[in-house]
Design a protein around this motif. Structure first.
Motif, mmCIF file in Angstrom:
data_model
loop_
_atom_site.group_PDB
_atom_site.id
_atom_site.type_symbol
_atom_site.label_atom_id
_atom_site.label_comp_id
_atom_site.label_asym_id
_atom_site.label_seq_id
_atom_site.Cartn_x
_atom_site.Cartn_y
_atom_site.Cartn_z
ATOM 1 N N SER A 38 0.389 -1.241 -0.108
ATOM 2 C CA SER A 38 0.151 0.008 0.130
ATOM 3 C C SER A 38 0.719 1.367 0.274
ATOM 4 O O SER A 38 0.719 2.277 -0.670
ATOM 5 N N LEU A 39 1.937 1.371 1.057
ATOM 6 C CA LEU A 39 3.011 2.617 0.748
ATOM 7 C C LEU A 39 4.252 2.474 0.352
ATOM 8 O O LEU A 39 5.250 3.244 -0.228
ATOM 9 N N GLU A 40 4.576 1.206 -0.741
ATOM 10 C CA GLU A 40 5.770 1.388 -1.357
ATOM 11 C C GLU A 40 6.562 1.408 -0.608
ATOM 12 O O GLU A 40 7.636 2.211 -0.835
ATOM 13 N N ILE A 41 6.543 0.672 0.116
ATOM 14 C CA ILE A 41 7.973 0.167 0.963
ATOM 15 C C ILE A 41 8.308 -0.439 1.480
ATOM 16 O O ILE A 41 7.933 -1.979 0.812
ATOM 17 N N ASN A 42 9.541 -1.109 1.871
ATOM 18 C CA ASN A 42 10.555 -2.478 1.512
ATOM 19 C C ASN A 42 10.454 -2.954 3.296
ATOM 20 O O ASN A 42 11.220 -2.813 3.399
ATOM 21 N N LEU A 43 9.206 -3.343 4.014
ATOM 22 C CA LEU A 43 9.639 -3.494 6.191
ATOM 23 C C LEU A 43 10.263 -5.045 5.722
ATOM 24 O O LEU A 43 9.519 -5.720 5.029
ATOM 25 N N LYS A 44 10.838 -5.080 6.285
ATOM 26 C CA LYS A 44 11.386 -7.054 6.747
ATOM 27 C C LYS A 44 11.970 -6.939 7.614
ATOM 28 O O LYS A 44 12.593 -5.858 8.858
ATOM 29 N N ARG A 45 11.386 -8.488 8.587
ATOM 30 C CA ARG A 45 11.837 -9.165 9.216
ATOM 31 C C ARG A 45 13.711 -8.787 9.527
ATOM 32 O O ARG A 45 14.082 -9.356 9.371
ATOM 33 N N LYS A 46 13.435 -7.639 11.003
ATOM 34 C CA LYS A 46 14.632 -8.015 11.951
ATOM 35 C C LYS A 46 14.731 -9.319 12.316
ATOM 36 O O LYS A 46 14.434 -9.926 12.576
ATOM 37 N N PRO A 47 16.665 -9.579 12.043
ATOM 38 C CA PRO A 47 16.610 -10.818 13.079
ATOM 39 C C PRO A 47 16.273 -10.938 14.042
ATOM 40 O O PRO A 47 16.344 -12.101 15.044
ATOM 41 N N MET A 48 16.282 -10.086 15.124
ATOM 42 C CA MET A 48 16.021 -10.022 16.875
ATOM 43 C C MET A 48 15.013 -9.400 16.789
ATOM 44 O O MET A 48 14.540 -8.145 16.373
ATOM 45 N N ASP A 49 14.193 -10.073 17.575
ATOM 46 C CA ASP A 49 12.728 -9.603 18.322
ATOM 47 C C ASP A 49 13.590 -8.330 19.408
ATOM 48 O O ASP A 49 14.144 -8.765 20.235
ATOM 49 N N LEU A 50 12.480 -7.062 19.284
ATOM 50 C CA LEU A 50 12.223 -6.309 20.522
ATOM 51 C C LEU A 50 12.544 -7.011 21.874
ATOM 52 O O LEU A 50 11.241 -7.833 21.875
ATOM 53 N N ASP A 51 13.410 -7.229 22.467
ATOM 54 C CA ASP A 51 13.365 -8.069 23.690
ATOM 55 C C ASP A 51 12.762 -7.155 25.153
ATOM 56 O O ASP A 51 14.045 -6.194 25.348
ATOM 57 N N PHE A 52 12.142 -7.894 26.134
ATOM 58 C CA PHE A 52 12.269 -6.849 27.043
ATOM 59 C C PHE A 52 11.934 -8.095 28.979
ATOM 60 O O PHE A 52 10.930 -8.841 28.456
ATOM 61 N N ASN A 53 11.957 -7.275 29.219
ATOM 62 C CA ASN A 53 11.489 -7.949 30.891
ATOM 63 C C ASN A 53 12.442 -9.218 30.938
ATOM 64 O O ASN A 53 12.701 -10.817 31.417
ATOM 65 N N ASN A 54 13.766 -9.222 30.608
ATOM 66 C CA ASN A 54 14.857 -10.226 30.606
ATOM 67 C C ASN A 54 13.806 -11.838 29.756
ATOM 68 O O ASN A 54 14.078 -12.799 30.047
ATOM 69 N N GLY A 55 13.800 -11.048 28.620
ATOM 70 C CA GLY A 55 12.346 -12.593 27.903
ATOM 71 C C GLY A 55 11.409 -13.109 28.350
ATOM 72 O O GLY A 55 11.287 -14.095 27.682
ATOM 73 N N LYS A 56 11.112 -12.025 28.972
ATOM 74 C CA LYS A 56 9.530 -12.629 28.976
ATOM 75 C C LYS A 56 8.529 -11.830 27.818
ATOM 76 O O LYS A 56 7.421 -13.094 27.950
ATOM 77 N N SER A 57 8.851 -11.387 27.551
ATOM 78 C CA SER A 57 8.132 -10.289 26.514
ATOM 79 C C SER A 57 8.803 -10.262 24.952
ATOM 80 O O SER A 57 10.079 -9.157 25.849
ATOM 81 N N ALA A 58 8.834 -10.770 23.896
ATOM 82 C CA ALA A 58 9.619 -10.184 22.712
ATOM 83 C C ALA A 58 8.061 -9.891 21.404
ATOM 84 O O ALA A 58 7.384 -10.618 21.529
ATOM 85 N N ARG A 134 -3.781 6.198 3.193
ATOM 86 C CA ARG A 134 -3.015 4.496 2.681
ATOM 87 C C ARG A 134 -3.538 3.095 3.598
ATOM 88 O O ARG A 134 -3.972 2.208 2.480
ATOM 89 N N ILE A 135 -3.376 3.472 4.950
ATOM 90 C CA ILE A 135 -3.353 2.285 6.180
ATOM 91 C C ILE A 135 -4.768 1.737 5.907
ATOM 92 O O ILE A 135 -5.041 0.916 5.947
ATOM 93 N N LEU A 136 -5.198 2.755 6.194
ATOM 94 C CA LEU A 136 -7.158 3.108 5.704
ATOM 95 C C LEU A 136 -7.663 2.337 5.112
ATOM 96 O O LEU A 136 -8.652 1.396 5.246
ATOM 97 N N ARG A 137 -6.830 2.591 3.930
ATOM 98 C CA ARG A 137 -7.444 2.070 2.502
ATOM 99 C C ARG A 137 -7.645 0.009 2.273
ATOM 100 O O ARG A 137 -7.949 -0.480 1.997
ATOM 101 N N ILE A 138 -6.159 0.039 3.467
ATOM 102 C CA ILE A 138 -6.154 -1.926 3.473
ATOM 103 C C ILE A 138 -7.403 -2.406 4.500
ATOM 104 O O ILE A 138 -7.885 -2.478 5.182
#
Length: 161
Positions: A38-58, A134-138
């Motif tokens: 929709s936005l003509e961008i190129n988002l790609k997953r980062k290899p590491m997730d955002l980690d909080f609370n010593n691994g309790k939430s990612a 543009r996001i709302l059109r999805i």
């Protein structure tokens, strides 16, 4: 000898970015694909997730560095669901442990938001409205809106690289 004094009106610690909250029930990879389309961008997953609370939430993070406009786009999940088993000290042989689903939020002030789209280097209001439209059109997106940074108490959670 003269003394020169510099007065800085801007704060260098404050990062300029646009933050858009997205409500939808799609998986992270699916919303990233639809935003790319929709936005003509190129988002790609980062290899590491955002980690909080010593691994309790990612939280999953997708990123795109727009070198042409010197902007970095990030799509980050706001919800982390984790299955945990209750600790029973008096467990017998026939006790069945039932899992409990715990829900963690990256930004507690916006618990209903599923994803945040963070765009570094601030936009003009018209460009921000264009992106939101543009996001709302999805079709799978329930709603999307701009979030005022002054409302956030936990904006430090959005600092990642």
């Amino acid at each position: 000898m003269a003394v020169h004094k510099l007065v800085l009106d801007t704060i260098f610690d404050e990062e300029l970015y646009t933050l858009i909250g997205i409500h939808c029930t799609l998986e992270d990879y699916r919303i990233a694909y639809l935003l790319n389309k929709s936005l003509e961008i190129n988002l790609k997953r980062k290899p590491m997730d955002l980690d909080f609370n010593n691994g309790k939430s990612a939280y999953s993070v997708f990123e795109w560095k727009d070198h042409k406009h010197l902007r970095t786009w990030n799509l980050v999940s706001n919800i982390c669901k984790r299955e945990e088993f209750q600790d029973r000290s008096e467990a017998s042989l026939f006790d069945i442990q039932t899992p409990v689903i715990k829900i963690f939020n990256l930004i507690n002030e916006f618990k209903k938001v599923n994803y945040f789209l963070k765009i570094e280097n601030d936009f003009s209001d018209s460009k921000e409205k264009y992106i939101i439209n543009r996001i709302l059109r999805i079709p799978q997106v329930v709603t999307a809106y701009s979030i005022d940074m002054s409302q956030l108490k936990s904006k430090n959670n959005l600092i990642f690289s």
